[in-house]
Each structure stands twice: as structure tokens, then as C-alpha cells.
Design a protein around this motif. Structure first.
Motif, short mmCIF file in Angstrom:
data_model
loop_
_atom_site.label_atom_id
_atom_site.label_comp_id
_atom_site.label_asym_id
_atom_site.label_seq_id
_atom_site.Cartn_x
_atom_site.Cartn_y
_atom_site.Cartn_z
N ILE A 213 -11.11 8.27 8.47
CA ILE A 213 -10.80 7.31 9.55
C ILE A 213 -10.81 5.86 9.07
CG2 ILE A 213 -11.61 6.41 11.77
CD1 ILE A 213 -10.24 9.19 11.89
N LEU B 254 -7.58 4.43 7.72
CA LEU B 254 -6.57 4.26 8.76
C LEU B 254 -6.85 3.01 9.60
CD1 LEU B 254 -6.14 7.94 10.00
CD2 LEU B 254 -4.68 6.66 8.42
N MET B 255 -8.10 2.81 9.95
CA MET B 255 -8.46 1.63 10.74
C MET B 255 -8.19 0.35 9.95
SD MET B 255 -11.48 2.37 13.24
CE MET B 255 -11.39 3.71 14.39
N CYS C 224 -7.08 -2.10 12.96
CA CYS C 224 -7.83 -1.81 14.18
C CYS C 224 -9.12 -2.64 14.26
CB CYS C 224 -8.18 -0.33 14.25
SG CYS C 224 -6.78 0.79 14.11
N TYR D 178 -14.59 1.24 21.10
CA TYR D 178 -14.05 2.60 21.07
C TYR D 178 -14.83 3.53 21.99
CZ TYR D 178 -11.18 1.20 17.13
OH TYR D 178 -10.26 0.58 16.34
N ASP E 224 -1.17 9.83 12.04
CA ASP E 224 -2.31 8.92 11.91
C ASP E 224 -2.86 8.54 13.28
OD1 ASP E 224 -1.98 9.01 9.18
OD2 ASP E 224 -1.10 7.01 9.01
N LYS F 37 -5.08 11.28 14.56
CA LYS F 37 -6.40 11.27 13.90
C LYS F 37 -7.29 10.20 14.52
CE LYS F 37 -4.91 12.89 9.35
NZ LYS F 37 -4.71 12.52 7.95
N LEU F 38 -6.72 9.01 14.73
CA LEU F 38 -7.50 7.92 15.33
C LEU F 38 -7.92 8.27 16.75
CD1 LEU F 38 -5.38 4.91 14.02
CD2 LEU F 38 -7.72 5.47 13.35
N TYR G 126 -10.73 10.76 16.76
CA TYR G 126 -11.98 10.10 16.40
C TYR G 126 -12.54 9.34 17.61
CZ TYR G 126 -15.18 6.56 14.81
OH TYR G 126 -16.26 5.74 14.71
#
Length: 107
Positions: free
Chosen positions: A31, A34-35, A40, A55, A95, A98-99, A102
Motif C-alpha cells: 500500500i 501506491l499512496m 495520497c 482514512y 491500484d 487495492k487502496l 486497505y
């Protein structure tokens, strides 16, 4: 022009707060990259409001994974009154899923 100014201000404020983000070990190994890649961290933290909602607060809304994916691509400011509008993000679906998974795991 007004929307561009808001987006720039949001980005600048988020970037300034970047140093106070959660540590790398606080995120699953798949993760964090990706962030970072999709910036993010510039606006969101796990459990604290930054420019955008935490989040954990997003998870409390109980959005489906598909809804979160859609909101990443096309944010709806009416869902989060009191926050600056999020810029639409171009994140490949794989992606974004996945985010979203999470984020929903933080319930």
C-alpha cells in the motif's frame, strides 16, 4: 481559475503536512508505494484529518470498494462537507481497488 487556485492551495497545504505522516511501517508493504505514487499522503492520514478526511473516517462511511474507486476518479464534494474538494485522481483500477480495500480494512 478559482478551482485551480483551490487545487494548488490544497496541494501546497498537503505537501507541507507530508512530514507529519504515518511512518512507512504503519502501512502494508503493497500500500505505501501506491499512496506515495498517487500522492495520497499529501491530503490524507490514517487516523487524523489533514486536508482531506482520515482514512478511518472514510471507512466509517461503509462505502463499497467500487464506490471508493469511483470517488477516487470522480470525487463528490457533497459527501464530505467542510473539506476542500478533492481533485479527480487518475489511478488505474487495479491500484484503486487495492487502496479501497486497505481503507475499508481500517473499520
Amino acid at each position: 481559475m478559482k478551482n485551480i487556485s483551490k487545487l494548488i492551495l490544497t496541494f501546497v497545504l498537503g505537501t507541507m503536512a507530508f512530514g507529519s505522516q504515518a511512518k512507512a511501517e504503519d502501512f502494508p508493504a503493497d500500500i505505501k508505494p501506491l499512496m506515495t505514487k498517487y500522492t495520497c499522503f499529501a491530503c490524507h492520514k490514517v487516523d487524523t484529518r489533514l486536508v482531506g478526511p482520515a482514512y478511518k473516517d472514510v471507512a466509517k462511511k461503509k462505502y463499497s470498494v467500487d464506490k471508493i474507486v469511483a470517488l477516487i476518479a470522480k470525487p463528490q464534494p457533497s459527501n464530505w462537507p467542510g473539506y476542500p474538494p478533492m481533485a479527480p485522481m487518475t489511478v488505474p483500477k487495479e491500484d484503486a481497488v487495492k487502496l479501497a480495500k486497505y481503507i475499508n480494512s481500517l473499520k
